[in-house]
Scaffold this motif. Structure first.
Motif, PDB file in Angstrom:
ATOM      1  N   ALA A  22       0.887  -1.265  -0.112  1.00 57.55           N
ATOM      2  CA  ALA A  22      -0.199  -0.113   0.071  1.00 57.55           C
ATOM      3  C   ALA A  22       0.806   1.197   0.006  1.00 57.55           C
ATOM      4  N   ARG A  23       1.780   1.305   0.838  1.00 55.92           N
ATOM      5  CA  ARG A  23       2.842   2.185   0.899  1.00 55.92           C
ATOM      6  C   ARG A  23       3.589   2.521  -0.459  1.00 55.92           C
ATOM      7  N   LEU A  24       3.867   1.413  -1.089  1.00 53.80           N
ATOM      8  CA  LEU A  24       4.726   1.393  -2.506  1.00 53.80           C
ATOM      9  C   LEU A  24       3.724   2.044  -3.386  1.00 53.80           C
ATOM     10  N   LEU A  25       2.629   1.669  -3.509  1.00 50.54           N
ATOM     11  CA  LEU A  25       1.406   2.110  -4.461  1.00 50.54           C
ATOM     12  C   LEU A  25       1.406   3.546  -4.242  1.00 50.54           C
ATOM     13  N   ARG A  26       1.112   4.040  -2.974  1.00 48.28           N
ATOM     14  CA  ARG A  26       1.072   5.554  -2.852  1.00 48.28           C
ATOM     15  C   ARG A  26       2.188   6.251  -3.181  1.00 48.28           C
ATOM     16  N   LYS A  27       3.520   5.832  -3.138  1.00 42.61           N
ATOM     17  CA  LYS A  27       4.637   6.451  -3.691  1.00 42.61           C
ATOM     18  C   LYS A  27       4.766   6.560  -4.950  1.00 42.61           C
ATOM     19  N   LEU A  28       4.500   5.341  -5.666  1.00 44.54           N
ATOM     20  CA  LEU A  28       4.215   5.401  -7.204  1.00 44.54           C
ATOM     21  C   LEU A  28       3.343   6.238  -7.485  1.00 44.54           C
ATOM     22  N   ARG A  29       2.098   6.401  -7.034  1.00 44.67           N
ATOM     23  CA  ARG A  29       1.147   7.422  -7.434  1.00 44.67           C
ATOM     24  C   ARG A  29       1.730   8.711  -7.211  1.00 44.67           C
ATOM     25  N   GLU A  30       2.350   9.052  -6.243  1.00 47.10           N
ATOM     26  CA  GLU A  30       2.872  10.409  -5.889  1.00 47.10           C
ATOM     27  C   GLU A  30       3.710  10.909  -7.151  1.00 47.10           C
ATOM     28  N   ALA A  31       4.811   9.842  -7.351  1.00 52.74           N
ATOM     29  CA  ALA A  31       5.894  10.222  -8.361  1.00 52.74           C
ATOM     30  C   ALA A  31       5.252  10.181  -9.905  1.00 52.74           C
ATOM     31  N   THR A  32       4.120   9.694  -9.893  1.00 54.40           N
ATOM     32  CA  THR A  32       3.364   9.588 -11.535  1.00 54.40           C
ATOM     33  C   THR A  32       2.512  10.446 -11.672  1.00 54.40           C
ATOM     34  N   ASN A  33       1.780  11.233 -10.962  1.00 55.12           N
ATOM     35  CA  ASN A  33       0.174  11.720 -10.982  1.00 55.12           C
ATOM     36  C   ASN A  33       0.518  13.296 -11.034  1.00 55.12           C
ATOM     37  N   GLU A  34       1.543  13.741 -11.747  1.00 56.04           N
ATOM     38  CA  GLU A  34       1.896  15.169 -12.024  1.00 56.04           C
ATOM     39  C   GLU A  34       0.553  15.973 -12.706  1.00 56.04           C
ATOM     40  N   GLY A  35       0.074  16.877 -11.765  1.00 59.78           N
ATOM     41  CA  GLY A  35      -0.942  17.564 -12.607  1.00 59.78           C
ATOM     42  C   GLY A  35      -2.410  16.982 -12.544  1.00 59.78           C
ATOM     43  N   ILE A  36      -2.415  15.802 -12.135  1.00 57.22           N
ATOM     44  CA  ILE A  36      -3.954  15.005 -11.914  1.00 57.22           C
ATOM     45  C   ILE A  36      -3.989  14.456 -10.452  1.00 57.22           C
ATOM     46  N   ALA A 115      10.720   4.930 -13.328  1.00 54.35           N
ATOM     47  CA  ALA A 115      12.246   5.916 -13.193  1.00 54.35           C
ATOM     48  C   ALA A 115      12.123   6.128 -11.927  1.00 54.35           C
ATOM     49  N   TRP A 116      11.212   6.377 -11.040  1.00 54.01           N
ATOM     50  CA  TRP A 116      11.275   6.581  -9.591  1.00 54.01           C
ATOM     51  C   TRP A 116      11.813   5.425  -8.825  1.00 54.01           C
ATOM     52  N   LEU A 117      11.192   4.166  -9.066  1.00 55.39           N
ATOM     53  CA  LEU A 117      11.620   2.978  -8.360  1.00 55.39           C
ATOM     54  C   LEU A 117      12.838   2.647  -8.944  1.00 55.39           C
ATOM     55  N   ASP A 118      13.337   2.717 -10.245  1.00 54.31           N
ATOM     56  CA  ASP A 118      14.731   2.510 -10.462  1.00 54.31           C
ATOM     57  C   ASP A 118      15.631   3.223  -9.806  1.00 54.31           C
ATOM     58  N   GLN A 119      15.574   4.558  -9.474  1.00 54.23           N
ATOM     59  CA  GLN A 119      16.286   5.511  -8.777  1.00 54.23           C
ATOM     60  C   GLN A 119      16.349   5.016  -7.297  1.00 54.23           C
ATOM     61  N   ALA A 120      15.282   4.814  -6.788  1.00 51.87           N
ATOM     62  CA  ALA A 120      15.298   4.225  -5.302  1.00 51.87           C
ATOM     63  C   ALA A 120      16.088   3.250  -5.097  1.00 51.87           C
TER      64      ALA A 120
END
Length: 146
Positions: A22-36, A115-120
Motif C-alpha cells: 500500500a505504501r509502495l503504491l502510494r509512493k508510485l502514485r505520488e511520483a507519477t500523477n503530476e497535474g492530475i 524511473a522513481w523505483l529504479d532510482q530508489a
C-alpha cells in the motif's frame, strides 16, 4: 546476547506485505500523477487496461458514485485525455474513450513510476537485496497466477 529473527506466520507476512505494498503504491502514485489527482490517474489507468467504457461502469469498477465518476471524467475531458460520446444503443449512457493524449499520459505515468523505483533501488539496495527482490517478485507472480 544474539537477537534471533522470528519466522513470520503466513498471516503476519500477509499483514506486513499488504501494508508495504500500500505504501509502495502510494509512493508510485505520488511520483507519477503530476497535474492530475490519484482518482483521475486511476480512472485513466482503468481505461487503458479495459478500453472504452461507460461512466457508470467506471464508477462501479473504481467503487465510487456515478456522480463522482462523472466529475472525474469531466476533468479528464478538460485535460484532453478522454472523449465522451452518446452510446448509440442507449442515449442515456455516455461512452468514455482515451485520446492520444490520454494514452501518452498513461505511458508517462508508467515511465515516471519505473524511473522513481529504479532510482530508489539504485540508491538504497545492494546487489544481494536486488536478488532477494527478484525472488520475492517471482513468488508473488506465482501466487497471483494460481
Amino acid at each position: 546476547m544474539t537477537t534471533e529473527q522470528q519466522v513470520p506466520t503466513p498471516h503476519q507476512a500477509a499483514v506486513d506485505l499488504r501494508a508495504v505494498l500500500a505504501r509502495l503504491l502510494r509512493k508510485l502514485r505520488e511520483a507519477t500523477n503530476e497535474g492530475i489527482t490519484p482518482s483521475q490517474a486511476s480512472a485513466l489507468s482503468r481505461l487503458g487496461k479495459g478500453g472504452v467504457s461507460t461512466v457508470s461502469a467506471l464508477a462501479h469498477a473504481e467503487k465510487v458514485r456515478p456522480q463522482s465518476m462523472a466529475t472525474i471524467v469531466e476533468a479528464l475531458e478538460g485535460f484532453g485525455f478522454v472523449t465522451r460520446s452518446q452510446d448509440p444503443n442507449d442515449g442515456r449512457r455516455q461512452i468514455v474513450d482515451l485520446t492520444e493524449a490520454g494514452w501518452a499520459q498513461i505511458a508517462g505515468q508508467r515511465e515516471a513510476g519505473v524511473a522513481w523505483l529504479d532510482q530508489a533501488l539504485s540508491e538504497e539496495v545492494s546487489q544481494a537485496e536486488l536478488q532477494t527482490l527478484a525472488a520475492a517478485t517471482a513468488i508473488l507472480e506465482r501466487i497471483l497466477d494460481r
